[in-house]
Each structure stands twice: as C-alpha cells, then as structure tokens.
Design a protein around this motif. Structure first.
Motif, PDB file in Angstrom:
ATOM      1  N   LEU A   1     -31.558   8.383  67.452  1.00  6.52           N
ATOM      2  CA  LEU A   1     -32.582   9.312  67.937  1.00  6.52           C
ATOM      3  C   LEU A   1     -32.200  10.760  67.598  1.00  6.52           C
ATOM      4  N   LEU A   2     -30.927  11.088  67.790  1.00  5.06           N
ATOM      5  CA  LEU A   2     -30.445  12.428  67.449  1.00  5.06           C
ATOM      6  C   LEU A   2     -30.550  12.682  65.949  1.00  5.06           C
ATOM      7  N   PHE A   3     -30.219  11.658  65.171  1.00  5.37           N
ATOM      8  CA  PHE A   3     -30.322  11.784  63.719  1.00  5.37           C
ATOM      9  C   PHE A   3     -31.776  11.982  63.300  1.00  5.37           C
ATOM     10  N   LEU A   4     -32.698  11.260  63.944  1.00  6.31           N
ATOM     11  CA  LEU A   4     -34.123  11.401  63.634  1.00  6.31           C
ATOM     12  C   LEU A   4     -34.610  12.812  63.933  1.00  6.31           C
ATOM     13  N   ILE A   5     -34.211  13.352  65.099  1.00  7.97           N
ATOM     14  CA  ILE A   5     -34.591  14.724  65.470  1.00  7.97           C
ATOM     15  C   ILE A   5     -34.045  15.719  64.458  1.00  7.97           C
ATOM     16  N   PHE A   6     -32.769  15.524  64.087  1.00  8.94           N
ATOM     17  CA  PHE A   6     -32.145  16.384  63.071  1.00  8.94           C
ATOM     18  C   PHE A   6     -32.886  16.294  61.742  1.00  8.94           C
ATOM     19  N   SER A   7     -33.287  15.091  61.354  1.00  3.69           N
ATOM     20  CA  SER A   7     -34.001  14.872  60.087  1.00  3.69           C
ATOM     21  C   SER A   7     -35.365  15.550  60.101  1.00  3.69           C
ATOM     22  N   ILE A   8     -36.049  15.482  61.238  1.00  2.00           N
ATOM     23  CA  ILE A   8     -37.370  16.110  61.364  1.00  2.00           C
ATOM     24  C   ILE A   8     -37.239  17.630  61.273  1.00  2.00           C
ATOM     25  N   ILE A   9     -36.232  18.181  61.957  1.00  2.00           N
ATOM     26  CA  ILE A   9     -35.999  19.638  61.926  1.00  2.00           C
ATOM     27  C   ILE A   9     -35.651  20.084  60.507  1.00  2.00           C
ATOM     28  N   THR A  10     -34.777  19.321  59.840  1.00  2.00           N
ATOM     29  CA  THR A  10     -34.391  19.623  58.453  1.00  2.00           C
ATOM     30  C   THR A  10     -35.603  19.593  57.533  1.00  2.00           C
ATOM     31  N   THR A  11     -36.463  18.596  57.726  1.00  2.00           N
ATOM     32  CA  THR A  11     -37.677  18.468  56.915  1.00  2.00           C
ATOM     33  C   THR A  11     -38.619  19.639  57.154  1.00  2.00           C
ATOM     34  N   LEU A  12     -38.782  20.015  58.421  1.00  2.00           N
ATOM     35  CA  LEU A  12     -39.674  21.131  58.774  1.00  2.00           C
ATOM     36  C   LEU A  12     -39.195  22.444  58.150  1.00  2.00           C
ATOM     37  N   ILE A  13     -37.877  22.640  58.121  1.00  2.00           N
ATOM     38  CA  ILE A  13     -37.325  23.907  57.621  1.00  2.00           C
ATOM     39  C   ILE A  13     -37.202  23.930  56.101  1.00  2.00           C
ATOM     40  N   PHE A  14     -36.682  22.850  55.511  1.00  3.79           N
ATOM     41  CA  PHE A  14     -36.280  22.890  54.104  1.00  3.79           C
ATOM     42  C   PHE A  14     -37.176  22.129  53.119  1.00  3.79           C
ATOM     43  N   ALA A  15     -37.810  21.056  53.566  1.00  3.74           N
ATOM     44  CA  ALA A  15     -38.598  20.237  52.626  1.00  3.74           C
ATOM     45  C   ALA A  15     -39.920  20.935  52.272  1.00  3.74           C
ATOM     46  N   PRO A  16     -40.416  20.759  51.048  1.00  8.72           N
ATOM     47  CA  PRO A  16     -39.797  20.042  49.926  1.00  8.72           C
ATOM     48  C   PRO A  16     -38.807  20.938  49.172  1.00  8.72           C
ATOM     49  N   CYS A  17     -37.911  20.305  48.417  1.00  6.04           N
ATOM     50  CA  CYS A  17     -36.899  21.045  47.661  1.00  6.04           C
ATOM     51  C   CYS A  17     -37.508  21.646  46.405  1.00  6.04           C
ATOM     52  N   ASN A  18     -37.068  22.838  46.077  1.00  2.32           N
ATOM     53  CA  ASN A  18     -37.490  23.461  44.829  1.00  2.32           C
ATOM     54  C   ASN A  18     -36.836  22.745  43.660  1.00  2.32           C
ATOM     55  N   ASN A  19     -37.611  22.546  42.605  1.00  3.23           N
ATOM     56  CA  ASN A  19     -37.102  21.873  41.412  1.00  3.23           C
ATOM     57  C   ASN A  19     -37.745  22.505  40.189  1.00  3.23           C
ATOM     58  N   GLY A  20     -36.903  23.009  39.277  1.00  6.36           N
ATOM     59  CA  GLY A  20     -37.411  23.673  38.077  1.00  6.36           C
ATOM     60  C   GLY A  20     -38.252  22.770  37.208  1.00  6.36           C
ATOM     61  N   LYS A  21     -37.960  21.449  37.232  1.00  2.00           N
ATOM     62  CA  LYS A  21     -38.697  20.498  36.403  1.00  2.00           C
ATOM     63  C   LYS A  21     -40.050  20.144  37.004  1.00  2.00           C
ATOM     64  N   ARG A  22     -40.174  20.300  38.339  1.00  2.00           N
ATOM     65  CA  ARG A  22     -41.437  19.994  38.989  1.00  2.00           C
ATOM     66  C   ARG A  22     -41.770  21.115  39.963  1.00  2.00           C
ATOM     67  N   PRO A  23     -42.518  22.140  39.492  1.00  2.00           N
ATOM     68  CA  PRO A  23     -42.870  23.259  40.357  1.00  2.00           C
ATOM     69  C   PRO A  23     -43.682  22.798  41.565  1.00  2.00           C
ATOM     70  N   ILE A  24     -43.414  23.394  42.717  1.00  2.00           N
ATOM     71  CA  ILE A  24     -44.133  23.036  43.941  1.00  2.00           C
ATOM     72  C   ILE A  24     -45.435  23.817  44.009  1.00  2.00           C
ATOM     73  N   LYS A  25     -46.548  23.102  43.979  1.00  4.53           N
ATOM     74  CA  LYS A  25     -47.870  23.742  43.989  1.00  4.53           C
ATOM     75  C   LYS A  25     -48.424  23.857  45.408  1.00  4.53           C
ATOM     76  N   ASN A  26     -48.159  22.862  46.246  1.00  2.84           N
ATOM     77  CA  ASN A  26     -48.669  22.880  47.620  1.00  2.84           C
ATOM     78  C   ASN A  26     -47.550  22.466  48.574  1.00  2.84           C
ATOM     79  N   LYS A  27     -46.738  23.436  48.951  1.00  2.00           N
ATOM     80  CA  LYS A  27     -45.556  23.165  49.775  1.00  2.00           C
ATOM     81  C   LYS A  27     -45.934  22.624  51.151  1.00  2.00           C
TER      82      LYS A  27
END
Length: 200
Positions: free
Chosen positions: A110-136
């Motif tokens: 449960l703690l890992f899930l909460i951490f994963s959700i927070i990480t996703t909210l803050i950082f996802a999606p990752c920037n990638n030079g090969k695939r520019p992010i059009k709709n973050k």
C-alpha cells in the motif's frame, strides 16, 4: 543489418512513390528500424523464454511493460545490442523475482502504491528526445489509469508468482522515471551553472 534492411525498403518505396520527400523517407527509415528492431528483440526473448519453459510469465510481463511504458516513458539504449542485453536482463530479473515464494505485508504494498502514484503525478511522463511529449496531461492521466489497473489486479489476485511479476514490473518502471528525472535535474543544474558562469 536492421539499418541496411530499412534503407533498402525505404529506397524501394521512394522508387515506386515519387511523392515522398526526403524528410518522409527519413521518417520511414527510422520507423522501420524501430519496428524491425522491436520485432527482432521480441523474437529473441520469445525463444529464450520458450527454451526456459517460462513463456507465459514472459508474455504477461511483456503486456505489463507495454501498457505502462507507453504512457510513462522510460530509459532507452543507444544501440540495438545494448537494448537487447538490457531487455534480456529486465525480463530474466522479473522471472527470477516472480519465482521467489515471498509475499510481503499488505501495508508495504500500500505504501509502495501511494509512493508510485505520487511519483507518477510529479514526474510522469518522462521526457525523451526520440519521442517528444505532445500532451503531457493526457499521458499523465493514462499513466495513472494503467498504474491503478495493475495495482487493483495485484491486490485482487492470490497467485504469488503473478503478483510478484506485477510488483517488480511497476517497481522497475517507477525506478526508471525517478532515474530519468534525477538525470534531467542534474542536466538542468549544469545548464543553469554554465549560464550564470557566462554572465559573471
């Protein structure tokens, strides 16, 4: 070899379709290299896990990877051989962990899930030079949906092997997101430092 094959196909298309521009051909060549490379890697991995008699766990972990990584982004290797080696290590690690007869306390997950959700909210999606992010924003929402789906499945299943496979697949993806953002933060810090040094 993949590059040569993709060049031959794109040259054939250019001869039979004069409407294609040079830019179009470059895009076709790159797309063909990606498709052929992914198919080759999948075939090699398929054969490896077939020989290990663990094809089902490979296919399951592959589905998880595709459904999460497509929205989250992730670490990319520069060459086909390095990508293949990393892919083999990735899937073998999941296989090894999945076969371990361990399941931790529910509170840990449960703690890992909460951490994963927070990480996703803050950082996802990752920037990638090969695939520019059009709709973050859209990718972030889809990342959360994908994460939620696999998390619900994890808590509903009792099969330890399947649960371990889901857990490690999510863990490795979240780890990539963190690594890429730390790397990006270091790069941004270097750029800022160089900028201020140039002013002074």
């Amino acid at each position: 070899m993949l590059k040569t094959l993709s060049n031959l196909i794109s040259e054939y298309l250019a001869k039979n379709n004069t409407a294609l521009t040079k830019n179009d051909l470059l895009k076709i060549q790159y797309s063909l290299q990606v498709i052929l490379g992914d198919l080759s890697k999948f075939l090699i991995l398929f054969l490896i896990f077939l020989s290990l008699n663990e094809l089902s766990i490979f296919l399951f972990s592959f589905i998880i990877l595709i459904s999460i990584r497509f929205f989250f982004g992730g670490i990319h290797c520069k060459t086909f051989s390095s990508c293949l080696i990393c892919s083999v290590i990735y899937f073998l690690s999941i296989l090894f962990f999945s076969n371990l007869p361990i399941k931790l306390h529910t509170n840990f997950y449960l703690l890992f899930l909460i951490f994963s959700i927070i990480t996703t909210l803050i950082f996802a999606p990752c920037n990638n030079g090969k695939r520019p992010i059009k709709n973050k924003r859209l990718l972030k929402i889809l990342s959360l949906i994908s994460l939620t789906f696999w998390s619900i499945l994890f808590f509903r299943l009792s099969n330890t092997k399947i649960c371990n496979c889901i857990f490690l697949s999510i863990f490795l993806q979240i780890l990539q997101v963190i690594i890429l953002n730390i790397k990006g933060g270091i790069s941004n810090a270097k750029i800022c430092k160089s900028f201020f040094n140039s002013i002074n």
